[in-house]
Design a protein around this motif. Structure first.
Motif, PDB file in Angstrom:
ATOM      1  N   GLN A  89     -39.405  23.278 -10.882  1.00 20.02           N
ATOM      2  CA  GLN A  89     -38.791  21.974 -10.603  1.00 20.02           C
ATOM      3  C   GLN A  89     -37.454  22.156  -9.892  1.00 20.02           C
ATOM      4  N   ASP A  90     -36.640  23.083 -10.379  1.00 21.80           N
ATOM      5  CA  ASP A  90     -35.336  23.340  -9.767  1.00 21.80           C
ATOM      6  C   ASP A  90     -35.483  23.767  -8.312  1.00 21.80           C
ATOM      7  N   ALA A  91     -36.438  24.661  -8.054  1.00 19.43           N
ATOM      8  CA  ALA A  91     -36.653  25.131  -6.679  1.00 19.43           C
ATOM      9  C   ALA A  91     -37.138  24.001  -5.780  1.00 19.43           C
ATOM     10  N   LEU A  92     -38.038  23.173  -6.288  1.00 19.04           N
ATOM     11  CA  LEU A  92     -38.554  22.060  -5.494  1.00 19.04           C
ATOM     12  C   LEU A  92     -37.455  21.060  -5.164  1.00 19.04           C
ATOM     13  N   GLU A  93     -36.618  20.756  -6.130  1.00 17.83           N
ATOM     14  CA  GLU A  93     -35.561  19.770  -5.883  1.00 17.83           C
ATOM     15  C   GLU A  93     -34.507  20.317  -4.936  1.00 17.83           C
ATOM     16  N   LYS A  94     -34.327  21.636  -4.896  1.00 16.92           N
ATOM     17  CA  LYS A  94     -33.433  22.231  -3.901  1.00 16.92           C
ATOM     18  C   LYS A  94     -33.999  22.085  -2.489  1.00 16.92           C
ATOM     19  N   HIS A  95     -35.320  21.848  -2.391  1.00 20.18           N
ATOM     20  CA  HIS A  95     -35.963  21.578  -1.096  1.00 20.18           C
ATOM     21  C   HIS A  95     -36.206  20.079  -0.912  1.00 20.18           C
ATOM     22  N   ASP A  96     -35.481  19.272  -1.698  1.00 17.71           N
ATOM     23  CA  ASP A  96     -35.550  17.808  -1.586  1.00 17.71           C
ATOM     24  C   ASP A  96     -36.929  17.246  -1.890  1.00 17.71           C
ATOM     25  N   VAL A  97     -37.634  17.882  -2.822  1.00 19.59           N
ATOM     26  CA  VAL A  97     -38.924  17.372  -3.277  1.00 19.59           C
ATOM     27  C   VAL A  97     -38.719  16.759  -4.656  1.00 19.59           C
ATOM     28  N   ASP A  98     -38.899  15.462  -4.756  1.00 16.41           N
ATOM     29  CA  ASP A  98     -38.712  14.749  -6.018  1.00 16.41           C
ATOM     30  C   ASP A  98     -39.774  15.214  -7.013  1.00 16.41           C
ATOM     31  N   THR A  99     -39.360  15.664  -8.179  1.00 15.65           N
ATOM     32  CA  THR A  99     -40.266  16.317  -9.122  1.00 15.65           C
ATOM     33  C   THR A  99     -40.030  15.829 -10.547  1.00 15.65           C
ATOM     34  N   ARG A 100     -41.126  15.730 -11.308  1.00  9.41           N
ATOM     35  CA  ARG A 100     -41.046  15.413 -12.729  1.00  9.41           C
ATOM     36  C   ARG A 100     -41.837  16.456 -13.510  1.00  9.41           C
ATOM     37  N   VAL A 101     -41.257  16.915 -14.610  1.00  8.79           N
ATOM     38  CA  VAL A 101     -41.980  17.784 -15.538  1.00  8.79           C
ATOM     39  C   VAL A 101     -42.426  16.932 -16.715  1.00  8.79           C
ATOM     40  N   GLN A 102     -43.722  17.013 -17.045  1.00  5.90           N
ATOM     41  CA  GLN A 102     -44.257  16.323 -18.209  1.00  5.90           C
ATOM     42  C   GLN A 102     -44.841  17.359 -19.160  1.00  5.90           C
ATOM     43  N   THR A 103     -44.447  17.284 -20.418  1.00  3.51           N
ATOM     44  CA  THR A 103     -44.897  18.267 -21.392  1.00  3.51           C
ATOM     45  C   THR A 103     -45.855  17.659 -22.410  1.00  3.51           C
ATOM     46  N   ALA A 104     -46.821  18.470 -22.838  1.00  7.53           N
ATOM     47  CA  ALA A 104     -47.771  18.029 -23.851  1.00  7.53           C
ATOM     48  C   ALA A 104     -47.157  18.073 -25.247  1.00  7.53           C
ATOM     49  N   ILE A 105     -46.063  18.836 -25.386  1.00  5.81           N
ATOM     50  CA  ILE A 105     -45.291  18.861 -26.634  1.00  5.81           C
ATOM     51  C   ILE A 105     -43.979  18.140 -26.363  1.00  5.81           C
ATOM     52  N   GLU A 106     -43.642  17.177 -27.188  1.00  5.43           N
ATOM     53  CA  GLU A 106     -42.460  16.356 -26.912  1.00  5.43           C
ATOM     54  C   GLU A 106     -41.181  17.182 -26.960  1.00  5.43           C
ATOM     55  N   MET A 107     -40.402  17.124 -25.888  1.00  2.63           N
ATOM     56  CA  MET A 107     -39.077  17.746 -25.831  1.00  2.63           C
ATOM     57  C   MET A 107     -38.242  16.947 -24.842  1.00  2.63           C
ATOM     58  N   ARG A 108     -37.837  15.778 -25.268  1.00 10.21           N
ATOM     59  CA  ARG A 108     -37.234  14.793 -24.383  1.00 10.21           C
ATOM     60  C   ARG A 108     -35.942  15.253 -23.732  1.00 10.21           C
ATOM     61  N   ALA A 109     -35.279  16.251 -24.295  1.00  8.89           N
ATOM     62  CA  ALA A 109     -34.014  16.711 -23.714  1.00  8.89           C
ATOM     63  C   ALA A 109     -34.216  17.412 -22.378  1.00  8.89           C
ATOM     64  N   VAL A 110     -35.432  17.925 -22.126  1.00  9.91           N
ATOM     65  CA  VAL A 110     -35.645  18.686 -20.895  1.00  9.91           C
ATOM     66  C   VAL A 110     -36.746  18.125 -20.008  1.00  9.91           C
ATOM     67  N   ALA A 111     -37.627  17.284 -20.562  1.00  6.58           N
ATOM     68  CA  ALA A 111     -38.758  16.802 -19.751  1.00  6.58           C
ATOM     69  C   ALA A 111     -39.345  15.531 -20.362  1.00  6.58           C
ATOM     70  N   GLU A 112     -40.148  14.846 -19.556  1.00  6.18           N
ATOM     71  CA  GLU A 112     -40.877  13.683 -20.046  1.00  6.18           C
ATOM     72  C   GLU A 112     -42.068  14.144 -20.895  1.00  6.18           C
ATOM     73  N   SER A 113     -42.488  13.301 -21.800  1.00  2.62           N
ATOM     74  CA  SER A 113     -43.749  13.543 -22.492  1.00  2.62           C
ATOM     75  C   SER A 113     -44.899  13.156 -21.554  1.00  2.62           C
ATOM     76  N   TYR A 114     -46.029  13.843 -21.725  1.00  2.00           N
ATOM     77  CA  TYR A 114     -47.168  13.555 -20.854  1.00  2.00           C
ATOM     78  C   TYR A 114     -47.746  12.181 -21.166  1.00  2.00           C
ATOM     79  N   ILE A 115     -47.766  11.330 -20.155  1.00  2.00           N
ATOM     80  CA  ILE A 115     -48.423  10.030 -20.226  1.00  2.00           C
ATOM     81  C   ILE A 115     -49.235   9.897 -18.943  1.00  2.00           C
ATOM     82  N   ARG A 116     -50.523   9.753 -19.089  1.00  2.00           N
ATOM     83  CA  ARG A 116     -51.417   9.771 -17.928  1.00  2.00           C
ATOM     84  C   ARG A 116     -51.026   8.738 -16.874  1.00  2.00           C
TER      85      ARG A 116
END
Length: 242
Positions: A89-116
């Motif tokens: 994600q960090d590398a993509l955003e350095k290339h101006d690519v808007d990115t979201r990380v979604q995790t199957a295990i909830e960890m809201r401090a670093v990523a969204e929870s997976y919602i289809r």
């Protein structure tokens, strides 16, 4: 502008691919190369989601064979995929690519929870979605995660980025005479025991008619070639449409 063959795609990256020649950890040069290639295909308005493995940091199955509880070892592997996803994600955003990380295990401090539905909406808005933490369950590989998420978001194909240029009848690094397959059916992959995906993932793809393309990640530009429908690597699931 060239027209991509596929409009909604899952890209499966192994954790080992992110390690490059180091064999362990994350190689920034490799991650930046992947980010550049992804930027190229996002500019074609392709909707892209990525599933990243964690084998460059930790492999759950390896831990369990050495006496660790299998579920605990697998959860550790899921956390390794989150580390890789954040690096990508960090590398993509350095290339101006808007990115979201979604995790199957909830960890809201670093990523969204997976919602289809949210994942699909992100993709429709041109954002890259990285699915981390596997399925959230032990005993399932990130290959199975790729197959499951592809079915859920109705991806047209799974691009399997490997360290070799396709599927061979034997390990080409050990047997130079090993024959490479241009196309395979799901049943052939299962019957031959070919190391494309684990059997659970292949069966899920077969049940949902999700094709696979196995190709060499090390050749820069191959992700775009795959998106454009060029005949590279090995196609699994049926004939390529002309």
């Amino acid at each position: 502008m060239v027209t991509p063959k596929f409009r909604r795609v899952i890209l499966k990256l192994s954790g080992e691919a992110l390690a490059g020649q180091k064999g362990y950890g994350i190689d920034p040069d490799v991650v930046n190369s992947i980010a550049r290639q992804i930027k190229d295909i996002i500019e074609l308005r392709v909707q892209l989601a990525i599933v990243v493995g964690g084998g460059n940091i930790w492999r759950g199955i390896s831990g369990s064979t050495k006496g660790m509880d299998r579920a605990t070892a697998d959860y550790m592997g899921m956390l390794a995929t989150v580390i890789n996803s954040l690096a990508l994600q960090d590398a993509l955003e350095k290339h101006d690519v808007d990115t979201r990380v979604q995790t199957a295990i909830e960890m809201r401090a670093v990523a969204e929870s997976y919602i289809r539905r949210r994942a699909i909406r992100h993709m429709e808005k041109g954002r890259v979605v990285i699915f981390a933490a596997g399925t959230g369950n032990p005993y399932f590989s990130t290959d199975t995660t790729a197959a499951l998420r592809a079915a859920e978001i109705e991806a047209e194909i799974i691009l399997m980025a490997k360290q070799v240029d396709g599927v061979y009848e034997a390990d080409p690094l050990k047997n130079r005479n090993a024959r490479k397959f241009d196309e395979l059916s799901y049943i052939e992959v299962l019957n031959r025991g070919l190391q494309v995906m684990d059997s659970t993932a292949v069966s899920l793809c077969m049940d949902n008619q999700i094709p696979l393309l196995v190709f060499n990640l090390n050749e820069e530009g191959n992700i775009k070639r795959a998106i454009l429908g060029e005949r590279i690597g090995t196609f699994v699931g049926g004939e390529l449409n002309d």
